[in-house]
Design a protein around this motif. Structure first.
Motif, PDB file in Angstrom:
ATOM      1  N   ALA A   1      21.079 -37.282 -41.616  1.00  0.00           N
ATOM      2  CA  ALA A   1      21.439 -35.916 -41.248  1.00  0.00           C
ATOM      3  C   ALA A   1      22.532 -35.858 -40.192  1.00  0.00           C
ATOM      4  O   ALA A   1      23.345 -34.936 -40.189  1.00  0.00           O
ATOM      5  CB  ALA A   1      20.197 -35.163 -40.753  1.00  0.00           C
ATOM      6  N   ASN A   2      22.563 -36.848 -39.286  1.00  0.00           N
ATOM      7  CA  ASN A   2      23.507 -36.767 -38.162  1.00  0.00           C
ATOM      8  C   ASN A   2      24.505 -37.911 -38.094  1.00  0.00           C
ATOM      9  O   ASN A   2      25.312 -37.981 -37.175  1.00  0.00           O
ATOM     10  CB  ASN A   2      22.738 -36.692 -36.835  1.00  0.00           C
ATOM     11  CG  ASN A   2      21.833 -37.891 -36.636  1.00  0.00           C
ATOM     12  OD1 ASN A   2      21.682 -38.720 -37.542  1.00  0.00           O
ATOM     13  ND2 ASN A   2      21.242 -38.007 -35.464  1.00  0.00           N
ATOM     14  N   ARG A   3      24.445 -38.863 -39.045  1.00  0.00           N
ATOM     15  CA  ARG A   3      25.418 -39.957 -39.039  1.00  0.00           C
ATOM     16  C   ARG A   3      25.459 -40.603 -40.416  1.00  0.00           C
ATOM     17  O   ARG A   3      24.558 -40.445 -41.228  1.00  0.00           O
ATOM     18  CB  ARG A   3      25.055 -41.011 -37.989  1.00  0.00           C
ATOM     19  CG  ARG A   3      23.735 -41.724 -38.266  1.00  0.00           C
ATOM     20  CD  ARG A   3      23.549 -42.914 -37.342  1.00  0.00           C
ATOM     21  NE  ARG A   3      22.272 -43.583 -37.549  1.00  0.00           N
ATOM     22  CZ  ARG A   3      22.052 -44.491 -38.503  1.00  0.00           C
ATOM     23  NH1 ARG A   3      23.029 -44.831 -39.329  1.00  0.00           N
ATOM     24  NH2 ARG A   3      20.856 -45.055 -38.619  1.00  0.00           N
ATOM     25  N   THR A   4      26.544 -41.321 -40.623  1.00  0.00           N
ATOM     26  CA  THR A   4      26.646 -42.086 -41.861  1.00  0.00           C
ATOM     27  C   THR A   4      25.726 -43.308 -41.791  1.00  0.00           C
ATOM     28  O   THR A   4      25.264 -43.692 -40.716  1.00  0.00           O
ATOM     29  CB  THR A   4      28.088 -42.553 -42.097  1.00  0.00           C
ATOM     30  OG1 THR A   4      28.498 -43.354 -40.981  1.00  0.00           O
ATOM     31  CG2 THR A   4      29.033 -41.381 -42.263  1.00  0.00           C
ATOM     32  N   SER A   5      25.482 -43.920 -42.933  1.00  0.00           N
ATOM     33  CA  SER A   5      24.633 -45.110 -42.975  1.00  0.00           C
ATOM     34  C   SER A   5      25.278 -46.158 -43.876  1.00  0.00           C
ATOM     35  O   SER A   5      25.054 -46.156 -45.094  1.00  0.00           O
ATOM     36  CB  SER A   5      23.228 -44.770 -43.480  1.00  0.00           C
ATOM     37  OG  SER A   5      22.453 -45.945 -43.604  1.00  0.00           O
ATOM     38  N   PRO A   6      26.098 -47.045 -43.304  1.00  0.00           N
ATOM     39  CA  PRO A   6      26.667 -48.130 -44.121  1.00  0.00           C
ATOM     40  C   PRO A   6      25.600 -48.962 -44.815  1.00  0.00           C
ATOM     41  O   PRO A   6      25.831 -49.493 -45.907  1.00  0.00           O
ATOM     42  CB  PRO A   6      27.449 -48.958 -43.094  1.00  0.00           C
ATOM     43  CG  PRO A   6      27.811 -47.983 -42.016  1.00  0.00           C
ATOM     44  CD  PRO A   6      26.633 -47.060 -41.933  1.00  0.00           C
TER      45      PRO A   6
ATOM     46  N   LYS B   1      23.444 -50.672 -49.792  1.00  0.00           N
ATOM     47  CA  LYS B   1      22.254 -50.868 -50.614  1.00  0.00           C
ATOM     48  C   LYS B   1      22.384 -50.114 -51.932  1.00  0.00           C
ATOM     49  O   LYS B   1      21.984 -50.615 -52.986  1.00  0.00           O
ATOM     50  CB  LYS B   1      21.024 -50.405 -49.838  1.00  0.00           C
ATOM     51  CG  LYS B   1      19.701 -50.562 -50.567  1.00  0.00           C
ATOM     52  CD  LYS B   1      18.554 -50.162 -49.647  1.00  0.00           C
ATOM     53  CE  LYS B   1      17.198 -50.322 -50.345  1.00  0.00           C
ATOM     54  NZ  LYS B   1      16.995 -49.278 -51.373  1.00  0.00           N
ATOM     55  N   TRP B   2      22.929 -48.913 -51.883  1.00  0.00           N
ATOM     56  CA  TRP B   2      23.096 -48.115 -53.103  1.00  0.00           C
ATOM     57  C   TRP B   2      24.014 -48.821 -54.093  1.00  0.00           C
ATOM     58  O   TRP B   2      23.725 -48.876 -55.293  1.00  0.00           O
ATOM     59  CB  TRP B   2      23.653 -46.739 -52.735  1.00  0.00           C
ATOM     60  CG  TRP B   2      23.693 -45.759 -53.876  1.00  0.00           C
ATOM     61  CD1 TRP B   2      22.733 -44.865 -54.222  1.00  0.00           C
ATOM     62  CD2 TRP B   2      24.762 -45.580 -54.818  1.00  0.00           C
ATOM     63  NE1 TRP B   2      23.123 -44.135 -55.324  1.00  0.00           N
ATOM     64  CE2 TRP B   2      24.356 -44.558 -55.710  1.00  0.00           C
ATOM     65  CE3 TRP B   2      26.004 -46.181 -54.992  1.00  0.00           C
ATOM     66  CZ2 TRP B   2      25.175 -44.125 -56.766  1.00  0.00           C
ATOM     67  CZ3 TRP B   2      26.811 -45.761 -56.053  1.00  0.00           C
ATOM     68  CH2 TRP B   2      26.396 -44.730 -56.919  1.00  0.00           C
ATOM     69  N   VAL B   3      25.118 -49.360 -53.603  1.00  0.00           N
ATOM     70  CA  VAL B   3      26.049 -50.073 -54.485  1.00  0.00           C
ATOM     71  C   VAL B   3      25.370 -51.282 -55.119  1.00  0.00           C
ATOM     72  O   VAL B   3      25.465 -51.517 -56.330  1.00  0.00           O
ATOM     73  CB  VAL B   3      27.319 -50.500 -53.717  1.00  0.00           C
ATOM     74  CG1 VAL B   3      28.179 -51.444 -54.560  1.00  0.00           C
ATOM     75  CG2 VAL B   3      28.134 -49.276 -53.320  1.00  0.00           C
ATOM     76  N   MET B   4      24.650 -52.052 -54.318  1.00  0.00           N
ATOM     77  CA  MET B   4      23.991 -53.247 -54.842  1.00  0.00           C
ATOM     78  C   MET B   4      22.871 -52.893 -55.818  1.00  0.00           C
ATOM     79  O   MET B   4      22.683 -53.558 -56.842  1.00  0.00           O
ATOM     80  CB  MET B   4      23.430 -54.084 -53.691  1.00  0.00           C
ATOM     81  CG  MET B   4      24.490 -54.679 -52.778  1.00  0.00           C
ATOM     82  SD  MET B   4      23.777 -55.739 -51.502  1.00  0.00           S
ATOM     83  CE  MET B   4      23.156 -57.100 -52.499  1.00  0.00           C
TER      84      MET B   4
ATOM     85  N   PRO C   1      19.269 -55.397 -56.192  1.00  0.00           N
ATOM     86  CA  PRO C   1      18.828 -54.809 -54.919  1.00  0.00           C
ATOM     87  C   PRO C   1      18.490 -55.872 -53.896  1.00  0.00           C
ATOM     88  O   PRO C   1      17.961 -56.936 -54.236  1.00  0.00           O
ATOM     89  CB  PRO C   1      17.575 -54.017 -55.325  1.00  0.00           C
ATOM     90  CG  PRO C   1      17.093 -54.685 -56.571  1.00  0.00           C
ATOM     91  CD  PRO C   1      18.321 -55.162 -57.282  1.00  0.00           C
ATOM     92  N   PRO C   2      18.818 -55.629 -52.633  1.00  0.00           N
ATOM     93  CA  PRO C   2      18.432 -56.573 -51.577  1.00  0.00           C
ATOM     94  C   PRO C   2      16.920 -56.528 -51.381  1.00  0.00           C
ATOM     95  O   PRO C   2      16.270 -55.541 -51.718  1.00  0.00           O
ATOM     96  CB  PRO C   2      19.166 -56.043 -50.338  1.00  0.00           C
ATOM     97  CG  PRO C   2      19.342 -54.581 -50.614  1.00  0.00           C
ATOM     98  CD  PRO C   2      19.518 -54.448 -52.096  1.00  0.00           C
TER      99      PRO C   2
END
Length: 834
Positions: free
Chosen positions: A641-646, A651-654, A661-662
């Motif tokens: 909600a308040n920041r990005t999440s690399p 994880k989504w890409v993998m 998935p990791p």
């Protein structure tokens, strides 16, 4: 619902479901399917090298089984030993000659090595050619075993889930219903909500289908005696209702409000209640109430809020009684737009009109918002007019009592054939006639037809997609019956039952003739109903539903609202459907320099010269966005909600794109949010906090894969907008892909992914197969996945090659038949029944 319908059909549904479940849950032999080669579609223009990458490994000298085993022992068994068991896997004593005996392990190895994840970065590994030869040799062994031991798999019975139920009712009766009004949420497995073995049947679910049948049959036929009810439609507070926010379906010149489809049961009087929230110090706002585009009332909102910000404590505005004819009609309730053009405020308003929570104050004027629309009635019913639904039902009208039974049998036979997705048998028709007779005795001919229709909609033959079984003395493979194959095809491409042309072709046994199913698939893909591939398959594969879970903090992102989120979903669905419709390369999914936007979304992305609410294809003005990874639906769902999440983005890409998935994080490891957000009085960037988090060696094992991927997308903020700074500090998105390629932005990430296309192509194929088959893709399906992917690669990655490859596969057209139970197994033990 009548007691007769509940008792008879409830028992029938449970009985048929239990039989189907018991048959499907018999033991299966985990052998593999035959390798399938899809037919070659028409040629497509050649793509550029960037859009059509070559396979990542070339032909190498064949490795013997002994060499394969030695390579695995040398480079893999150190970590995957009996003692270490990295990832819970031991490869000690692995023998390539016995690969088929441990198929699940071998397929995991193939998946990891094809993606370049094993051996991991920094570990000792053979040269690229040797590693490719090892992977190819293992694949060949598994493919050869599959060819010698064909197994197309099988599934338990399927039932219509929510979207399929809605589409089936639309095709049968022409009604737009919301299945969620009756049916519980569908369980998901392998990304999808149509996986058969997750579709359990409970007493609660059975009651839900029976209640839906009762309500929908009355909606379709109409009911002069319908009781008065209040139907409430609610607008989410995250929807913006600015003067420029026009709701599709509302009259031009209106703002905000609600547009709904409502079924009026009879020709009668109805009242419309409107609950307005916010609107401090606002005056003279008018609410237009229209039915099918024609105004039926203009309600005055004169001064001040009608309710508190949460909707409590107010009196709803109410119309006078309005005469409405029976049938499904579109109702819109929206504010008349009083201004056109920019505001004259000193401070520009937020794009989300309710970003401040609707709180005003002395001297502050806020916009009134429509929260609830209530339809109350019917009052003083006079009859039931002819409607499109009634026209579909009553294709004959008896003029004498002696003709009623004959006419009813004709209606039931026709409707039943459409509902059951196959011709009805004489016994099935006769079994429904008592329902007509019971209803007709108490309410006349129409009531009898309505009761029979209720029975049809509650029948297991409508609710369940059961396929004909052919008992066998031993495990064998059989072709799916033509009528069942027709349903498989239509539910795959349309998410809906087959149309009459497809049923007629299957009924005559011509669907399995050479070239017939390919021709029908092309016809179905050309139909507008094929847009279900984007709304159903792509939306679930890409997890677009997760977009609703992220609500960007309005204190930091006051210009993001549900209008934008809905536009982002629509963008991705249109983008995928466009690739299918124009039969483009799947690689364009990652490299496309265009997208589909309306004015609101274009403004959010910073794309100029787009006006109006209509979506259209536009070319990106620069290279900052490309393909699916530049679309907001992906970027927002992988944020907080308040920041990005690399981490979430990596994880989504993998997980979603690569299918690798990791592993889950170990217990008792602090999350990133628990790390310090500032140091020496300076706010830390997300990257700086991640680097501190990765200092833990346990965390670094997985984060070294995910974090560089996610950081390369960190130039997009929580709402998917481009940015160059975070907390006032310049962004640092530098990183290295796990194969060593530098990835600092989206373009470089896409290039790194496309250098090794096999994981992307196979994962897409696997998800497409799972959705089409209605079951998880198992280990024995992997040779088929590889065959389809290989054919599609040779065909320029065209979308039609993937779709036709799945449809032509044995897994789609055949199934495993289990042996029939012996007499001893089938007969109950008399000694235990005393």
């Amino acid at each position: 619902m009548t007691r007769l319908v509940k008792s008879v059909l409830g028992t029938a549904v449970v009985g048929v479901a239990l039989v189907a479940t018991g048959t499907a849950q018999q033991a299966q032999t985990p052998t593999s399917t035959r390798q399938v080669t899809a037919p070659a579609p028409a040629p497509v223009p050649r793509r550029s090298p960037a859009a059509t990458p070559a396979p990542s490994h070339t032909l190498s000298p064949a490795l013997s089984a002994r060499q394969q085993s030695e390579l695995i022992s040398t480079y893999c068994a150190t970590c995957h030993s009996e003692r270490a068991k990295a990832g819970g896997l031991s490869l000690a004593g692995f023998d390539a000659m016995k690969a088929a005996e441990q198929a699940e392990t071998v397929e995991k190895m193939i998946r990891k090595m094809s993606a370049g994840l094993m051996p991991p970065p920094g570990a000792r590994k053979p040269d690229a050619a040797t590693l490719a030869a090892l992977t190819g040799a293992l694949e060949s062994r598994m493919d050869e075993h599959a060819a010698n031991n064909p197994n197309p798999g099988r599934r338990t019975f399927q039932r219509l889930n929510r979207p399929e139920y809605e589409r089936a009712i639309k095709e049968l009766l022409g009604l737009d219903v919301t299945a969620g009004n009756w049916l519980p949420l569908d369980q998901k497995s392998a990304n999808f909500d149509n996986i058969a073995d997750e579709q359990s049947l409970s007493p609660t679910l059975l009651e839900a289908y029976l209640n839906a049948a009762a309500d929908i049959s009355r909606m379709a036929v109409g009911d002069k005696q319908a009781a008065r009810v209040d139907t409430v439609y609610t607008n989410p507070s995250y929807v913006s209702q600015h003067p420029w926010d026009h709701v599709e379906g509302a009259p031009y010149g209106t703002r905000g409000g609600l547009v709904v489809n409502h079924v009026f049961p009879a020709d009668a009087e109805y009242e419309f209640e409107l609950l307005v929230i916010s609107g401090e110090n606002a005056r003279y706002e008018d609410l237009d109430v229209s039915i099918d585009g024609e105004r039926v009332a203009l309600v005055k909102f004169e001064n001040g809020p009608q309710a508190a910000a949460d909707g409590r404590g107010g009196m709803a505005l109410r119309t006078e009684p309005i005469v409405v004819r029976a049938g499904e009609r579109r109702i819109s309730a929206a504010f008349v737009r009083r201004s056109d053009g920019p505001y004259e405020d000193l401070i520009r308003p937020h794009d989300w009109s309710y970003a401040g929570g609707g709180s005003g104050g002395a001297g502050i004027t806020t916009l009134p918002h429509l929260r609830d629309l209530v339809v109350a009635g019917p009052y003083n019913a006079t009859g039931v007019s002819d409607t499109p639904s009634r026209q579909r039902i009553f294709t004959c009208r008896p003029t004498a009592a002696s003709q009623e039974r004959t006419c009813a049998r004709s209606i039931i036979t026709r409707l039943g054939g459409e509902a059951y997705r196959r011709p009805m048998t004489t016994n099935e028709v006769e079994s429904l006639m008592p329902f007509f007779e019971k209803g007709a005795r108490s309410g006349g001919f129409e009531a009898g037809v309505r009761t029979a229709l209720e029975a049809l909609l509650a029948s297991p033959h409508f609710v369940f997609r059961m396929e004909r079984e052919r008992p066998a003395a031993a495990q064998s493979t059989t072709r799916v019956a033509d009528l069942d194959l027709a349903s498989r095809l239509s539910f795959f491409l349309w998410g809906a039952p087959p149309d009459q042309e497809l049923i007629d072709l299957a009924k005559s046994g011509r669907l399995t003739a050479p070239g017939a199913i390919e021709k029908q698939a092309q016809r179905l893909l050309a139909d507008p109903r094929a847009e279900a591939l984007g709304a159903r398959f792509a939306a679930q594969w890409l997890r677009l539903q997760d977009l609703d879970k992220v609500k960007p903090d309005p204190n930091f992102f006051p210009n993001f609202d549900e209008n934008v989120a809905a536009a982002m979903k629509r963008e991705t669905e249109l983008f995928f459907n466009d690739l299918v419709k124009r039969d483009r390369s799947f690689m364009e999914f990652y490299t496309a320099d265009y997208t589909f936007v309306n004015e609101r979304l274009a403004r959010h992305y910073g794309i100029p010269n787009v006006a109006g609410s209509q979506f259209r294809r536009v070319t990106y003005p620069d290279a900052t966005r490309r393909g699916i990874l530049g679309q907001g639906a992906v970027l927002v769902q992988t944020s907080l909600a308040n920041r990005t999440s690399p981490v979430l983005r990596g994880k989504w890409v993998m997980e979603v794109l690569l299918g690798t998935p990791p592993p889950a994080p170990p217990p008792n490891v602090p999350t990133l949010d628990e790390s310090a957000s500032a140091k020496d009085g300076k706010m830390l960037t997300t990257r700086e906090r991640m680097e501190a988090h990765r200092a833990n060696p346990t965390c670094n094992a997985c984060h070294r894969f995910m974090d560089p991927i996610g950081l390369s997308l960190d130039s997009f903020d929580v709402t998917g907008r481009w940015r160059e700074r975070e907390n006032g500090m310049p962004l640092d998105t530098r990183g290295d892909y796990y194969d060593g390629s530098p990835i600092n932005n989206l373009d470089q990430l896409s290039a790194a992914l496309l250098k090794r296309p096999e994981p992307l192509v196979r994962n897409f194929t696997e998800n497409l197969m799972a959705y089409a088959l209605g079951r998880r893709v198992e280990t024995f399906d992997q040779p088929t996945v590889r065959a389809i992917a290989k054919k599609a690669t040779a065909d320029g990655f065209r979308m039609s090659s993937f779709i036709m490859g799945v449809i032509k596969s044995d897994a789609f057209q055949k199934k495993r038949v289990e042996p029939a139970p012996t007499t001893t197994e089938a007969a109950p033990d008399a000694s235990k029944q005393r």
